[in-house]
Design a protein around this motif. Structure first.
Motif, PDB file in Angstrom:
ATOM      1  N   THR A   1      -0.847  -0.653  -7.474  1.00  0.00           N
ATOM      2  CA  THR A   1      -0.980  -2.078  -7.230  1.00  0.00           C
ATOM      3  C   THR A   1      -2.088  -2.354  -6.216  1.00  0.00           C
ATOM      4  O   THR A   1      -2.013  -1.886  -5.084  1.00  0.00           O
ATOM      5  CB  THR A   1       0.343  -2.667  -6.694  1.00  0.00           C
ATOM      6  OG1 THR A   1       1.389  -2.393  -7.618  1.00  0.00           O
ATOM      7  CG2 THR A   1       0.221  -4.167  -6.490  1.00  0.00           C
ATOM      8  N   PRO A   2      -3.147  -3.105  -6.580  1.00  0.00           N
ATOM      9  CA  PRO A   2      -4.210  -3.438  -5.625  1.00  0.00           C
ATOM     10  C   PRO A   2      -3.664  -4.306  -4.495  1.00  0.00           C
ATOM     11  O   PRO A   2      -2.867  -5.217  -4.746  1.00  0.00           O
ATOM     12  CB  PRO A   2      -5.220  -4.225  -6.472  1.00  0.00           C
ATOM     13  CG  PRO A   2      -4.861  -3.929  -7.887  1.00  0.00           C
ATOM     14  CD  PRO A   2      -3.388  -3.667  -7.908  1.00  0.00           C
ATOM     15  N   LYS A   3      -4.083  -4.037  -3.281  1.00  0.00           N
ATOM     16  CA  LYS A   3      -3.513  -4.768  -2.149  1.00  0.00           C
ATOM     17  C   LYS A   3      -3.879  -6.247  -2.156  1.00  0.00           C
ATOM     18  O   LYS A   3      -3.139  -7.083  -1.649  1.00  0.00           O
ATOM     19  CB  LYS A   3      -3.922  -4.127  -0.827  1.00  0.00           C
ATOM     20  CG  LYS A   3      -5.356  -4.322  -0.384  1.00  0.00           C
ATOM     21  CD  LYS A   3      -5.619  -3.576   0.913  1.00  0.00           C
ATOM     22  CE  LYS A   3      -7.042  -3.789   1.433  1.00  0.00           C
ATOM     23  NZ  LYS A   3      -7.266  -5.134   1.958  1.00  0.00           N
TER      24      LYS A   3
ATOM     25  N   ASN B   1       4.529  -2.390   2.424  1.00  0.00           N
ATOM     26  CA  ASN B   1       4.330  -1.246   3.303  1.00  0.00           C
ATOM     27  C   ASN B   1       3.687  -0.089   2.543  1.00  0.00           C
ATOM     28  O   ASN B   1       2.714   0.525   3.008  1.00  0.00           O
ATOM     29  CB  ASN B   1       5.674  -0.809   3.894  1.00  0.00           C
ATOM     30  CG  ASN B   1       5.545   0.383   4.820  1.00  0.00           C
ATOM     31  OD1 ASN B   1       4.961   0.295   5.890  1.00  0.00           O
ATOM     32  ND2 ASN B   1       6.100   1.512   4.404  1.00  0.00           N
ATOM     33  N   ALA B   2       4.221   0.199   1.358  1.00  0.00           N
ATOM     34  CA  ALA B   2       3.696   1.316   0.568  1.00  0.00           C
ATOM     35  C   ALA B   2       2.285   1.041   0.062  1.00  0.00           C
ATOM     36  O   ALA B   2       1.405   1.907   0.132  1.00  0.00           O
ATOM     37  CB  ALA B   2       4.631   1.601  -0.610  1.00  0.00           C
TER      38      ALA B   2
ATOM     39  N   ASN C   1      -1.074   3.170   1.120  1.00  0.00           N
ATOM     40  CA  ASN C   1      -1.894   3.797   0.084  1.00  0.00           C
ATOM     41  C   ASN C   1      -3.306   3.219   0.022  1.00  0.00           C
ATOM     42  O   ASN C   1      -4.209   3.833  -0.535  1.00  0.00           O
ATOM     43  CB  ASN C   1      -1.230   3.655  -1.293  1.00  0.00           C
ATOM     44  CG  ASN C   1      -0.048   4.588  -1.452  1.00  0.00           C
ATOM     45  OD1 ASN C   1       0.039   5.607  -0.781  1.00  0.00           O
ATOM     46  ND2 ASN C   1       0.882   4.238  -2.315  1.00  0.00           N
ATOM     47  N   SER C   2      -3.474   2.017   0.602  1.00  0.00           N
ATOM     48  CA  SER C   2      -4.809   1.407   0.637  1.00  0.00           C
ATOM     49  C   SER C   2      -5.557   1.767   1.917  1.00  0.00           C
ATOM     50  O   SER C   2      -6.652   1.258   2.155  1.00  0.00           O
ATOM     51  CB  SER C   2      -4.688  -0.114   0.527  1.00  0.00           C
ATOM     52  OG  SER C   2      -4.065  -0.489  -0.683  1.00  0.00           O
TER      53      SER C   2
ATOM     54  N   LEU D   1      -1.985  -2.840   8.992  1.00  0.00           N
ATOM     55  CA  LEU D   1      -0.811  -2.731   8.122  1.00  0.00           C
ATOM     56  C   LEU D   1       0.215  -3.789   8.494  1.00  0.00           C
ATOM     57  O   LEU D   1       0.820  -4.430   7.616  1.00  0.00           O
ATOM     58  CB  LEU D   1      -0.202  -1.336   8.231  1.00  0.00           C
ATOM     59  CG  LEU D   1       1.075  -1.091   7.413  1.00  0.00           C
ATOM     60  CD1 LEU D   1       0.796  -1.295   5.925  1.00  0.00           C
ATOM     61  CD2 LEU D   1       1.622   0.311   7.669  1.00  0.00           C
ATOM     62  N   HIS D   2       0.396  -3.997   9.788  1.00  0.00           N
ATOM     63  CA  HIS D   2       1.358  -5.003  10.253  1.00  0.00           C
ATOM     64  C   HIS D   2       0.957  -6.392   9.749  1.00  0.00           C
ATOM     65  O   HIS D   2       1.799  -7.154   9.260  1.00  0.00           O
ATOM     66  CB  HIS D   2       1.413  -4.989  11.780  1.00  0.00           C
ATOM     67  CG  HIS D   2       2.322  -6.030  12.360  1.00  0.00           C
ATOM     68  ND1 HIS D   2       3.699  -5.959  12.281  1.00  0.00           N
ATOM     69  CD2 HIS D   2       2.049  -7.189  13.018  1.00  0.00           C
ATOM     70  CE1 HIS D   2       4.231  -7.009  12.865  1.00  0.00           C
ATOM     71  NE2 HIS D   2       3.252  -7.782  13.321  1.00  0.00           N
TER      72      HIS D   2
END
Length: 562
Positions: free
Chosen positions: A417-419, A456-457, A461-462, A469-470
């Protein structure tokens, strides 16, 4: 298409489950771990009843867990017993108990304020200052902001009070219904003190527990999501733009032009006016704004004080020494609020506001002690549906966690899944679910546990980590909360949409048809100028001004002069 189907599958949690058990179940059941959330969502679409849907979703999960070790018929009994145990376990959790109490107590405070005529007094004060059609619309908007603590209270209070004012200045009933609806859930959803906040912070806390984070401050996360609530913020700004610029489009343009000729209604049948007569103040009682302002100030200030001392008591070591030495610095407030127990703090402040409201009502001879308690309890009763949804959502979440559903989904989707897609997809799916079911609460309960573990995942992964990330997590959480409000806002079966029509004395279908183009337009701005650019790394403090500018341009170039 399969990827998007999986994006709206899940719910919440309450019990500590061994990660190894969840991992084993995820491997054992595979795609069957998706059964509980799929059942809950599909039934919600079909029945339009989120309570029944959540209950059957929980039962499908407990039955699935039981059937692995028991017979088909025995599992029916064990599955039902497990539901009861999970609901009782949810209520026994101290955090959940605090959430339940503060939601009920705030409902009681709202009832007391309404009974004392405080909110009505404030509304009348505002209405006297309306001199033109523009000021009538802005006064309605301000009144909607003032009743920030509950969307139902907003719909039932603002409409009947402001209707004579908007009628006087030939503002259509459709526009009045739109302003009421657009300042109900959108403001209640982002208010830090409201009947919504308990549900929202509970879902956030439980979602983080799904990824193994148990020491998160859910209230702090909630506050961080506020700038990312693009639909809420842009919609509130949109109302002001249409009022001051005198421009409308779609069905609302026709309605406003019709109203200027003196025809405030369409030719269709009109809605019956709705007011809760049991909470109306007694005749002859002097209406005073302070009856609302004082309890609400106590509620708000008391909450901040409770947060401060709750967090201060939780600090240890060097952090406590710094806070004690410099008690009023920004860093100290950040640390104390970040470590506060939100459920207890909000309950304490709501209870204090209750005591003040009862004392004020008795002192001013508005009601007796007995009448005050009865009114307060009546306010609790109005929140029962919220509590039932919470208990079932917590129970469903415990089933989801035990089955390892989030682990299965994350393993399947995190690498593909693209972020940039995830926040917009979560927002759209949340909108679709809430539009189809007519409930924001149920949508949040069904969707939140997906967004947090998946965000989060996908973020990890990106290559995101730390603050990046937060921030990405915050964007996805806000997408759930805001998407649920957008779908509910324009759903013809939403209770707040129906109440807004009734409060404004507007034909319900007229309200839905004139509001829909506005809601969809702000939805598009929220995605194109908000969620997608922010997902690519654009600062929120650039995205917000750009979004407000886009709203101005939308009204200026799409709207036409009334």
């Amino acid at each position: 298409m399969q990827r998007f189907l999986f994006l709206f599958l899940l719910p919440i949690l309450a019990f500590a489950v061994d990660p190894e058990v969840a991992a084993k179940n995820a491997q054992t059941f595979g795609i069957w771990t998706l059964v509980p959330p799929i059942v809950a969502i599909v039934l919600a679409f079909i029945t339009k009843d989120v309570i029944l849907s959540l209950f059957i979703g929980v039962f499908s999960g407990t039955y699935l867990i039981s059937i692995a070790n028991n017979g088909v018929f025995t599992s029916f009994v064990k599955g039902f017993i497990s539901i009861v145990q999970r609901i009782v376990g949810s209520m026994a959790d101290s955090w959940n108990a605090g959430i339940i109490l503060q939601v009920l107590c705030i409902g009681g405070v709202v009832a007391l304020i309404t009974k004392m005529g405080g909110t009505k007094a404030v509304a009348l004060w505002l209405s006297k200052r309306a001199k033109t059609g523009i000021s009538a619309q802005i006064s309605t908007w301000v009144m909607g902001l003032f009743v920030f603590f509950d969307d139902y209270a907003n719909a039932l209070i603002v409409g009947p009070i402001m209707r004579p004012i908007t009628d006087k200045f030939k503002v259509s009933r459709e526009k009045l219904a739109f302003i009421i609806d657009a300042t109900a859930a959108p403001i209640a959803g982002i208010a830090i003190i409201s009947t919504w906040v308990g549900l929202e912070i509970s879902l956030i806390k439980n979602g983080y527990e799904l990824i193994g984070v148990t020491d998160i401050n859910a209230f702090g996360i909630f506050v961080e999501t506020i700038p990312y609530r693009f639909y809420n913020l842009f919609m509130l700004f949109f109302i002001v733009c249409t009022a001051f610029m005198g421009r409308e489009f779609g069905g609302m343009l026709k309605a406003e032009r019709r109203a200027r000729t003196g025809e405030l209604h369409s030719t269709k049948s009109r809605m019956v006016d709705v007011e809760d007569k049991t909470l109306e103040p007694k005749e002859g009682i002097k209406l005073q704004s302070s009856n609302a302002v004082i309890p609400l100030l106590v509620l708000i200030i008391g909450a901040f004080v409770s947060f401060y001392f709750s967090g201060l008591n939780a600090l240890q070591g060097e952090a406590l020494e710094k806070a004690t030495a410099n008690p009023f610095t920004f860093e100290t407030f950040r640390e104390t609020f970040g470590n506060a127990d939100a459920s207890v703090a909000l309950f304490q402040s709501a209870l204090l506001a209750t005591i003040v409201a009862i004392f004020l009502g008795i002192y001013r001879k508005i009601f007796s002690v007995k009448e005050a308690i009865e009114t307060w309890v009546k306010g609790w009763k109005t929140m029962i549906v919220t509590i039932v949804i919470l208990l079932l959502a917590w129970s469903l979440s415990s089933v989801i966690k035990e089955l390892g559903t989030s682990r299965y989904l994350v393993d399947m989707l995190s690498a593909s899944t693209p972020k940039i897609v995830l926040p917009a997809a979560v927002f759209i799916l949340g909108s679709f679910i809430s539009f189809s079911t007519g409930t924001s609460y149920g949508t949040m309960g069904i969707l939140m546990p997906l967004a947090i573990p998946l965000a989060n995942a996908v973020g990890v992964n990106s290559g995101l980590e730390g603050d990046a990330l937060h921030a990405y997590m915050i964007v996805n959480i806000s997408a759930v909360l805001t998407g649920a409000i957008f779908g509910d806002h324009c759903s013809p079966i939403s209770d707040t949409t129906i109440l807004s029509s009734m409060g404004a004395g507007c034909n319900h279908i007229d309200h839905v048809q004139t509001q829909m183009p506005y809601a969809l337009s702000i939805c598009a701005v929220s995605i194109l100028v908000g969620y997608m650019p922010v997902s690519l790394g654009l600062s929120i403090w650039l995205a917000l001004p750009l979004g407000f500018l886009a709203v101005v341009l939308l009204v200026r170039f799409v709207g036409q002069k009334v």
